[in-house]
Motif scaffolding. Structure first.
Motif, PDB file in Angstrom:
ATOM      1  N   ALA A  39       0.851  -1.214   0.132  1.00 47.05           N
ATOM      2  CA  ALA A  39       0.014   0.117  -0.138  1.00 47.05           C
ATOM      3  C   ALA A  39       0.744   1.189   0.047  1.00 47.05           C
ATOM      4  N   PRO A  40       0.341   2.361  -0.368  1.00 46.05           N
ATOM      5  CA  PRO A  40       1.100   3.709  -0.449  1.00 46.05           C
ATOM      6  C   PRO A  40       1.660   3.997   0.829  1.00 46.05           C
ATOM      7  N   GLY A  41       3.144   4.344   0.987  1.00 40.37           N
ATOM      8  CA  GLY A  41       3.859   4.627   2.290  1.00 40.37           C
ATOM      9  C   GLY A  41       4.127   3.447   3.189  1.00 40.37           C
ATOM     10  N   LYS A  42       3.712   1.988   2.569  1.00 36.71           N
ATOM     11  CA  LYS A  42       3.875   0.965   3.652  1.00 36.71           C
ATOM     12  C   LYS A  42       4.984   0.130   2.950  1.00 36.71           C
ATOM     13  N   GLU A  43       5.400  -0.822   3.758  1.00 35.04           N
ATOM     14  CA  GLU A  43       6.391  -1.925   3.256  1.00 35.04           C
ATOM     15  C   GLU A  43       5.611  -2.843   2.642  1.00 35.04           C
ATOM     16  N   ARG A  44       6.089  -3.704   1.784  1.00 35.36           N
ATOM     17  CA  ARG A  44       5.584  -4.768   1.036  1.00 35.36           C
ATOM     18  C   ARG A  44       5.347  -5.758   2.186  1.00 35.36           C
ATOM     19  N   GLU A  45       4.258  -6.572   2.121  1.00 31.95           N
ATOM     20  CA  GLU A  45       3.990  -7.360   3.062  1.00 31.95           C
ATOM     21  C   GLU A  45       3.339  -8.970   2.357  1.00 31.95           C
ATOM     22  N   GLY A  46       3.755 -10.041   3.160  1.00 29.59           N
ATOM     23  CA  GLY A  46       3.153 -11.292   2.367  1.00 29.59           C
ATOM     24  C   GLY A  46       1.704 -11.511   2.823  1.00 29.59           C
ATOM     25  N   VAL A  47       1.192 -12.059   1.926  1.00 29.53           N
ATOM     26  CA  VAL A  47      -0.116 -11.989   2.228  1.00 29.53           C
ATOM     27  C   VAL A  47      -0.508 -13.733   2.020  1.00 29.53           C
ATOM     28  N   SER A  48       0.063 -14.404   1.176  1.00 28.24           N
ATOM     29  CA  SER A  48      -0.268 -15.806   1.164  1.00 28.24           C
ATOM     30  C   SER A  48       0.905 -16.377   0.233  1.00 28.24           C
ATOM     31  N   GLY A  52       4.495 -25.473  -5.015  1.00 27.76           N
ATOM     32  CA  GLY A  52       4.097 -25.973  -6.201  1.00 27.76           C
ATOM     33  C   GLY A  52       3.243 -27.072  -6.482  1.00 27.76           C
ATOM     34  N   SER A  53       3.362 -28.141  -5.486  1.00 25.81           N
ATOM     35  CA  SER A  53       2.477 -29.019  -5.467  1.00 25.81           C
ATOM     36  C   SER A  53       1.126 -28.774  -4.937  1.00 25.81           C
ATOM     37  N   GLY A  54       1.155 -27.698  -4.298  1.00 28.49           N
ATOM     38  CA  GLY A  54      -0.244 -27.246  -3.691  1.00 28.49           C
ATOM     39  C   GLY A  54      -0.398 -28.062  -2.264  1.00 28.49           C
ATOM     40  N   GLY A  55       0.440 -28.609  -1.830  1.00 24.44           N
ATOM     41  CA  GLY A  55       0.290 -29.464  -0.535  1.00 24.44           C
ATOM     42  C   GLY A  55       0.517 -28.496   0.762  1.00 24.44           C
ATOM     43  N   SER A  56       1.138 -27.482   0.529  1.00 28.14           N
ATOM     44  CA  SER A  56       1.306 -26.524   1.885  1.00 28.14           C
ATOM     45  C   SER A  56       0.883 -25.208   1.330  1.00 28.14           C
ATOM     46  N   THR A  57       0.136 -24.343   2.232  1.00 29.34           N
ATOM     47  CA  THR A  57      -0.222 -22.859   2.044  1.00 29.34           C
ATOM     48  C   THR A  57       0.042 -22.211   3.369  1.00 29.34           C
ATOM     49  N   TYR A  58       0.102 -20.844   3.089  1.00 23.96           N
ATOM     50  CA  TYR A  58       0.304 -19.792   4.180  1.00 23.96           C
ATOM     51  C   TYR A  58      -0.683 -18.924   3.991  1.00 23.96           C
ATOM     52  N   TYR A  59      -1.460 -18.364   5.158  1.00 17.74           N
ATOM     53  CA  TYR A  59      -2.030 -17.048   4.863  1.00 17.74           C
ATOM     54  C   TYR A  59      -1.634 -16.159   6.074  1.00 17.74           C
ATOM     55  N   ALA A  60      -1.716 -14.827   5.787  1.00 18.87           N
ATOM     56  CA  ALA A  60      -1.332 -13.837   6.683  1.00 18.87           C
ATOM     57  C   ALA A  60      -2.688 -13.754   7.522  1.00 18.87           C
ATOM     58  N   ASP A  61      -2.468 -13.290   8.779  1.00 12.14           N
ATOM     59  CA  ASP A  61      -3.615 -13.474   9.824  1.00 12.14           C
ATOM     60  C   ASP A  61      -4.646 -12.297   9.193  1.00 12.14           C
ATOM     61  N   ALA A  62      -4.389 -11.234   8.521  1.00 14.43           N
ATOM     62  CA  ALA A  62      -5.018 -10.116   8.099  1.00 14.43           C
ATOM     63  C   ALA A  62      -6.176 -10.793   7.107  1.00 14.43           C
ATOM     64  N   VAL A  63      -5.790 -11.902   6.510  1.00 15.66           N
ATOM     65  CA  VAL A  63      -6.472 -12.224   5.246  1.00 15.66           C
ATOM     66  C   VAL A  63      -7.017 -13.910   5.582  1.00 15.66           C
ATOM     67  N   LYS A  64      -6.648 -14.286   6.682  1.00 16.85           N
ATOM     68  CA  LYS A  64      -7.259 -15.461   6.949  1.00 16.85           C
ATOM     69  C   LYS A  64      -8.841 -15.698   6.921  1.00 16.85           C
ATOM     70  N   GLY A  65      -9.508 -16.780   6.356  1.00 15.71           N
ATOM     71  CA  GLY A  65     -10.702 -16.805   6.020  1.00 15.71           C
ATOM     72  C   GLY A  65     -11.530 -15.869   5.204  1.00 15.71           C
ATOM     73  N   ARG A  66     -10.846 -14.824   4.524  1.00 12.92           N
ATOM     74  CA  ARG A  66     -11.291 -14.315   3.537  1.00 12.92           C
ATOM     75  C   ARG A  66     -10.535 -14.514   1.879  1.00 12.92           C
ATOM     76  N   PHE A  67      -9.331 -14.922   2.186  1.00 10.09           N
ATOM     77  CA  PHE A  67      -8.408 -15.186   0.770  1.00 10.09           C
ATOM     78  C   PHE A  67      -8.239 -16.453   0.867  1.00 10.09           C
ATOM     79  N   THR A  68      -8.297 -17.099  -0.615  1.00 11.87           N
ATOM     80  CA  THR A  68      -7.927 -18.482  -0.668  1.00 11.87           C
ATOM     81  C   THR A  68      -6.928 -18.564  -1.942  1.00 11.87           C
ATOM     82  N   ILE A  69      -6.023 -19.338  -1.538  1.00 14.33           N
ATOM     83  CA  ILE A  69      -4.767 -19.593  -2.763  1.00 14.33           C
ATOM     84  C   ILE A  69      -5.119 -20.925  -3.218  1.00 14.33           C
ATOM     85  N   SER A  70      -4.699 -20.860  -4.548  1.00 15.90           N
ATOM     86  CA  SER A  70      -5.067 -22.207  -5.273  1.00 15.90           C
ATOM     87  C   SER A  70      -3.874 -22.234  -6.334  1.00 15.90           C
TER      88      SER A  70
END
Length: 126
Positions: A39-48, A52-70
């Motif tokens: 975001a403007p004026g902020k550092e880059r942050e990890g979201v998710s 490559g196998s799809g076997g492991s995923t991660y979500y930042a707390d700010a997006v858990k339950g709202r974002f889905t990676i596939s």
């Protein structure tokens, strides 16, 4: 390694968007793909991120339950999606996808990712 992000846009709070990251020029085996935002004026942050196998995923707390990676792997055409639901104004940022040469995804730390795509703007209006 080539990555191309797309799918950003303007949406009202509570709405949804799906971002796509087209990955080419490398074999996803042994890699993981991360989504980041800045975001403007902020550092880059990890979201998710997703392995490559799809076997492991991660979500930042700010997006858990709202974002889905596939991930979709179809021969030479590999795409990582980020489905974003219940969007909030604070989700407004430029979103980037990036690749890391490591088979497992346990966190999305920008400095550990070497290959980056161009960003796509996501704007959430209140």
């Amino acid at each position: 390694v080539q990555l191309q992000a797309s799918g950003g846009g303007l949406v009202q709070a509570g709405g949804s968007l799906r971002l796509s990251c087209a990955a080419s020029g490398f074999n996803l085996d042994g890699y993981n793909i991360g989504w980041f935002r800045q975001a403007p004026g902020k550092e880059r942050e990890g979201v998710s991120c997703i392995s490559g196998s799809g076997g492991s995923t991660y979500y930042a707390d700010a997006v858990k339950g709202r974002f889905t990676i596939s991930i979709s792997r179809d021969n030479a055409k590999n795409t990582v999606y980020l489905q974003m639901n219940s969007l909030k104004p604070e989700d407004t940022a430029v979103y980037y996808c990036a690749a890391k040469n490591y088979y497992y995804c346990s966190g999305a730390y920008p400095l550990s990712y070497r290959s980056w795509g161009q960003g796509t703007q996501v704007t959430v209006s209140s």
